[in-house]
Design a protein around this motif. Structure first.
Motif, PDB file in Angstrom:
ATOM      1  N   LEU A 185       0.830  -1.205   0.000  1.00 35.46           N
ATOM      2  CA  LEU A 185       0.000   0.000   0.000  1.00 35.46           C
ATOM      3  C   LEU A 185       0.863   1.253   0.000  1.00 35.46           C
ATOM      4  CD1 LEU A 185      -2.784   1.457   0.445  1.00 35.46           C
ATOM      5  CD2 LEU A 185      -2.328   1.246   2.888  1.00 35.46           C
ATOM      6  N   HIS A 188       2.851   1.752  -3.416  1.00 38.58           N
ATOM      7  CA  HIS A 188       2.077   2.198  -4.574  1.00 38.58           C
ATOM      8  C   HIS A 188       1.406   3.544  -4.350  1.00 38.58           C
ATOM      9  CE1 HIS A 188       2.820  -1.423  -6.845  1.00 38.58           C
ATOM     10  NE2 HIS A 188       2.493  -2.154  -5.804  1.00 38.58           N
ATOM     11  N   THR A 189       0.946   3.821  -3.143  1.00 40.27           N
ATOM     12  CA  THR A 189       0.349   5.140  -2.911  1.00 40.27           C
ATOM     13  C   THR A 189       1.415   6.232  -2.955  1.00 40.27           C
ATOM     14  OG1 THR A 189       0.466   4.752  -0.503  1.00 40.27           O
ATOM     15  CG2 THR A 189      -1.651   4.358  -1.598  1.00 40.27           C
ATOM     16  N   ILE A 245      -8.574   8.230  -5.787  1.00 42.44           N
ATOM     17  CA  ILE A 245      -8.132   6.882  -5.402  1.00 42.44           C
ATOM     18  C   ILE A 245      -9.309   6.055  -4.903  1.00 42.44           C
ATOM     19  CG2 ILE A 245      -6.687   5.582  -3.784  1.00 42.44           C
ATOM     20  CD1 ILE A 245      -4.711   7.928  -3.897  1.00 42.44           C
TER      21      ILE A 245
END
Length: 271
Positions: A185, A188-189, A245
């Motif tokens: 997480l 990628h964020t 998102i």
């Protein structure tokens, strides 16, 4: 619509464990922080099922509690009963507590960054009924969301992620799996965040930097207010970035789930 910050200051936090419980309407009211009168009104409006009767006494369980928590959160965010009923009709049965948690987190972190929370590293695995190993503690210290402030103490920069971790623990997801997901997480964020910053801020920032360089070359003091356009733009960008998102991820998650199911079925038929 009601301000989420003011609505949530005094709201009770309740356990979402799925241990079988029996609650009277008074117990339910106390645990969820919702009046008995409103509970009756939600039942009349069709938002909550009636209690199970034990003699003449109405008994509620964790499903009632989880659904009531979700209704409470949505009401505090300003949703009308008709809209809430429509949402509940689309919510998977038994997922009330998880949806309540996400509703709470989304409303409190949409516009701002949470205040850090201190916690002992030795307590980080308490919800898995164990102690974190040295390797797990090291992972927590280096992933960017925990700032080491002592030999056994960290500042959690996203307390919301801990609350999601607690839900995953209650669903019997192993701690190492949760840490793996958290690492992915963050990786990628961070890429997405960097793309937003570079593509939306770079041109504006370069213009400001050029103006400052020109002013400095002419011996003109640089105006501290020159950074104001960047700050104002960022404050407007934050909810749009978070919203984009949250809008895309459910679609992509469903696609990945469907693809994984299809692949598993193919393997089962050819195995």
């Amino acid at each position: 619509m009601m301000s989420s910050s003011s609505a949530k200051k005094s709201r009770p936090k309740v356990s979402t464990s799925h241990t079988e419980v029996e609650l009277t309407v008074e117990d339910l009211s106390k645990q969820a922080g919702v009046s008995v009168r409103n509970i009756r009104a939600y039942q009349t409006a069709g938002l909550m099922p009636p209690p199970r009767l034990k003699g003449r006494l109405g008994i509620y369980d964790h499903e009632h509690l989880g659904k009531l928590e979700l209704i409470r959160d949505l009401r505090q965010q300003g949703f009308r009963l008709e809209a809430i009923k429509d949402m509940l009709d689309k919510t998977p049965e038994g997922a009330w507590s998880e949806y309540s948690l996400i509703s709470d987190l989304f409303s409190t972190t949409f516009f701002t960054v949470e205040a850090p929370k201190r916690k002992a590293l030795s307590e980080m695995a308490a919800h898995w009924q164990t102690s974190a190993t040295p390797e797990q503690k090291e992972r927590l210290s280096r992933n960017g969301l925990y700032r080491r402030i002592g030999p056994d103490e960290v500042e959690m920069l996203s307390p919301a992620l801990e609350r999601i971790g607690i839900q995953l623990a209650e669903l019997n997801v192993p701690l190492d799996t949760v840490l793996d997901l958290q690492d992915e997480l963050i990786k990628h964020t961070r890429i997405i965040a960097r793309a937003y910053v570079e593509q939306l801020f770079l041109t504006l920032a370069e213009g400001i930097a050029a103006a400052e360089a020109e002013a400095k070359a002419k011996g003109i003091p640089v105006d501290p207010a020159a950074i104001a356009p960047l700050t104002a733009m960022f404050e407007r960008l934050r909810p749009l970035a978070v919203g984009s998102i949250s809008a895309a991820f459910p679609v992509v998650l469903q696609q990945e789930f469907d693809q994984a199911i299809q692949q598993q079925l193919k393997r089962s038929h050819t195995g």
